[in-house]
Design a protein around this motif. Sequence first.
Motif, PDB file in Angstrom:
ATOM      1  N   PHE A  25       0.761  -1.213   0.076  1.00  0.00           N
ATOM      2  CA  PHE A  25       0.103  -0.053  -0.003  1.00  0.00           C
ATOM      3  C   PHE A  25       1.121   1.239  -0.182  1.00  0.00           C
ATOM      4  O   PHE A  25       1.801   1.374   0.989  1.00  0.00           O
ATOM      5  CB  PHE A  25      -0.870   0.025   1.097  1.00  0.00           C
ATOM      6  CG  PHE A  25      -2.145   1.077   1.399  1.00  0.00           C
ATOM      7  CD1 PHE A  25      -3.068   1.031   0.547  1.00  0.00           C
ATOM      8  CD2 PHE A  25      -1.602   2.141   1.938  1.00  0.00           C
ATOM      9  CE1 PHE A  25      -3.903   1.974   0.592  1.00  0.00           C
ATOM     10  CE2 PHE A  25      -2.714   3.260   1.865  1.00  0.00           C
ATOM     11  CZ  PHE A  25      -3.839   3.156   1.070  1.00  0.00           C
ATOM     12  N   VAL A  67       1.454   5.534  -0.614  1.00  0.00           N
ATOM     13  CA  VAL A  67       0.905   6.767  -0.686  1.00  0.00           C
ATOM     14  C   VAL A  67       1.806   7.953  -1.309  1.00  0.00           C
ATOM     15  O   VAL A  67       3.050   8.070  -0.780  1.00  0.00           O
ATOM     16  CB  VAL A  67       0.196   7.395   0.722  1.00  0.00           C
ATOM     17  CG1 VAL A  67      -0.219   8.756   0.716  1.00  0.00           C
ATOM     18  CG2 VAL A  67      -0.956   6.399   1.396  1.00  0.00           C
ATOM     19  N   PHE A 105      -4.576  -5.483   7.615  1.00  0.00           N
ATOM     20  CA  PHE A 105      -4.388  -4.194   7.053  1.00  0.00           C
ATOM     21  C   PHE A 105      -5.820  -3.637   6.867  1.00  0.00           C
ATOM     22  O   PHE A 105      -6.731  -3.980   6.310  1.00  0.00           O
ATOM     23  CB  PHE A 105      -3.500  -4.151   5.824  1.00  0.00           C
ATOM     24  CG  PHE A 105      -3.066  -2.777   5.302  1.00  0.00           C
ATOM     25  CD1 PHE A 105      -2.230  -1.984   5.882  1.00  0.00           C
ATOM     26  CD2 PHE A 105      -3.791  -2.403   4.332  1.00  0.00           C
ATOM     27  CE1 PHE A 105      -2.017  -0.710   5.455  1.00  0.00           C
ATOM     28  CE2 PHE A 105      -3.543  -1.124   3.740  1.00  0.00           C
ATOM     29  CZ  PHE A 105      -2.512  -0.167   4.351  1.00  0.00           C
ATOM     30  N   ASN A 106      -5.636  -2.222   7.269  1.00  0.00           N
ATOM     31  CA  ASN A 106      -7.213  -1.280   7.331  1.00  0.00           C
ATOM     32  C   ASN A 106      -6.376  -0.047   6.533  1.00  0.00           C
ATOM     33  O   ASN A 106      -5.614   0.849   7.099  1.00  0.00           O
ATOM     34  CB  ASN A 106      -7.491  -1.078   8.299  1.00  0.00           C
ATOM     35  CG  ASN A 106      -8.988  -0.242   8.259  1.00  0.00           C
ATOM     36  OD1 ASN A 106      -8.852   0.688   7.755  1.00  0.00           O
ATOM     37  ND2 ASN A 106     -10.075  -0.819   8.924  1.00  0.00           N
ATOM     38  N   GLY A 107      -6.519   0.241   5.314  1.00  0.00           N
ATOM     39  CA  GLY A 107      -6.296   1.291   4.587  1.00  0.00           C
ATOM     40  C   GLY A 107      -6.761   2.644   5.309  1.00  0.00           C
ATOM     41  O   GLY A 107      -6.071   3.857   5.218  1.00  0.00           O
ATOM     42  N   GLU A 108      -8.108   2.555   5.818  1.00  0.00           N
ATOM     43  CA  GLU A 108      -8.703   3.865   6.381  1.00  0.00           C
ATOM     44  C   GLU A 108      -7.830   4.154   7.671  1.00  0.00           C
ATOM     45  O   GLU A 108      -7.411   5.356   8.143  1.00  0.00           O
ATOM     46  CB  GLU A 108      -9.930   3.561   6.678  1.00  0.00           C
ATOM     47  CG  GLU A 108     -10.785   3.626   5.306  1.00  0.00           C
ATOM     48  CD  GLU A 108     -12.490   3.517   5.658  1.00  0.00           C
ATOM     49  OE1 GLU A 108     -12.413   3.316   6.964  1.00  0.00           O
ATOM     50  OE2 GLU A 108     -13.094   3.258   4.858  1.00  0.00           O
ATOM     51  N   PHE A 149      -4.399   3.480   8.163  1.00  0.00           N
ATOM     52  CA  PHE A 149      -3.365   3.844   7.598  1.00  0.00           C
ATOM     53  C   PHE A 149      -3.572   5.322   7.547  1.00  0.00           C
ATOM     54  O   PHE A 149      -2.375   6.197   7.688  1.00  0.00           O
ATOM     55  CB  PHE A 149      -2.978   2.995   6.279  1.00  0.00           C
ATOM     56  CG  PHE A 149      -1.568   3.596   5.728  1.00  0.00           C
ATOM     57  CD1 PHE A 149      -0.538   2.642   5.878  1.00  0.00           C
ATOM     58  CD2 PHE A 149      -1.324   4.949   5.185  1.00  0.00           C
ATOM     59  CE1 PHE A 149       0.871   3.213   5.171  1.00  0.00           C
ATOM     60  CE2 PHE A 149      -0.176   5.152   4.388  1.00  0.00           C
ATOM     61  CZ  PHE A 149       0.918   4.537   4.428  1.00  0.00           C
ATOM     62  N   ASN A 181      -3.354   7.524  -3.421  1.00  0.00           N
ATOM     63  CA  ASN A 181      -3.049   6.189  -2.739  1.00  0.00           C
ATOM     64  C   ASN A 181      -3.442   5.221  -3.876  1.00  0.00           C
ATOM     65  O   ASN A 181      -4.133   5.046  -4.695  1.00  0.00           O
ATOM     66  CB  ASN A 181      -4.445   6.304  -1.626  1.00  0.00           C
ATOM     67  CG  ASN A 181      -4.663   7.517  -0.864  1.00  0.00           C
ATOM     68  OD1 ASN A 181      -3.446   8.151  -0.548  1.00  0.00           O
ATOM     69  ND2 ASN A 181      -5.778   7.529  -0.608  1.00  0.00           N
ATOM     70  N   PHE A 186      -3.147   0.514  -4.113  1.00  0.00           N
ATOM     71  CA  PHE A 186      -2.447  -0.669  -3.617  1.00  0.00           C
ATOM     72  C   PHE A 186      -2.309  -1.671  -4.659  1.00  0.00           C
ATOM     73  O   PHE A 186      -2.718  -1.674  -5.786  1.00  0.00           O
ATOM     74  CB  PHE A 186      -3.929  -1.409  -3.041  1.00  0.00           C
ATOM     75  CG  PHE A 186      -3.826  -2.961  -2.187  1.00  0.00           C
ATOM     76  CD1 PHE A 186      -3.178  -3.044  -1.092  1.00  0.00           C
ATOM     77  CD2 PHE A 186      -4.198  -4.140  -3.072  1.00  0.00           C
ATOM     78  CE1 PHE A 186      -2.676  -4.295  -0.584  1.00  0.00           C
ATOM     79  CE2 PHE A 186      -4.006  -5.087  -2.547  1.00  0.00           C
ATOM     80  CZ  PHE A 186      -3.245  -5.320  -1.400  1.00  0.00           C
TER      81      PHE A 186
END
Length: 270
Positions: free
Chosen positions: A122, A124, A180-183, A185, A210, A212
Amino acid sequence: MFSKFTEYAKKVPASWIARRIQVTFFSRSWTGKTRYGYVKGSYNPVFRKLNLLLRKKKVEILSDQVLSVEQIKNKVKVITQNSGVLWYDKVVIATPVSAAKNILVNKDVKDQLKKYKELNAFAVLLFLKNKFSDYFWINVNEQSTPFTGIIEMTNLTGTKIFKGINILYLVQYLSDKSSFNGEDFLENMINHLKQINPNFKEADIIEQFNSFATGVAPVPFMDYLNNMPPFQSKQSKIFLLNSSMIYPQDRGVGNSIKLAEKNVDEFIKV
């Protein structure tokens, strides 16, 4: 090691780590400073040139999605989204292992790839008004931090070619076992950046992207050198070529080109 390979860290041999240290050492000049290069325009001009050379050699380039690859007798049947069924004398599958597993039909070839694992990532990308640090690359080994690397591209290239914008990206490697939680992050990203640089402000961010990606890097397990995926699959007309076959070096464009050069003669003569 855990920051890079997550739950698989204890299965990665010392030979891989030693090679990484060696590559870093040899990238330094006699003064001790690390030397890096940058292709102006990133990979885009390289791919444009490659595209031009291939077309001059009458290579047909299909902008299409491959749905399946199957060897039937001495021919390879490829089904694509737009072109339908295509037949070839032989095929190289140059995708990550995870993608190859999805499109291969022949069970014996799929079984060859069962034991191989790859990391996902992931990332950014931040466009900043001001520079974040004085460094091109910062490794972050604190497990509570949601990213493992801070790469500030413009500390390598300068900001002139990016019209004065500072470019920084953050990356977190993930395995198929990672929670894993993108939010989360994104929610914690700013606070952790401020911990590293207290002068950083959220208002410095001009734009944020962002993304993935799956299959970004292979996981080298113990005795990997003797157990890498084979170039010639168990089907005589299907070949496999990807970064899982690069060892003990890490993946990279340069090493990928070397891998292709090493195997191209074998592909042609079959």
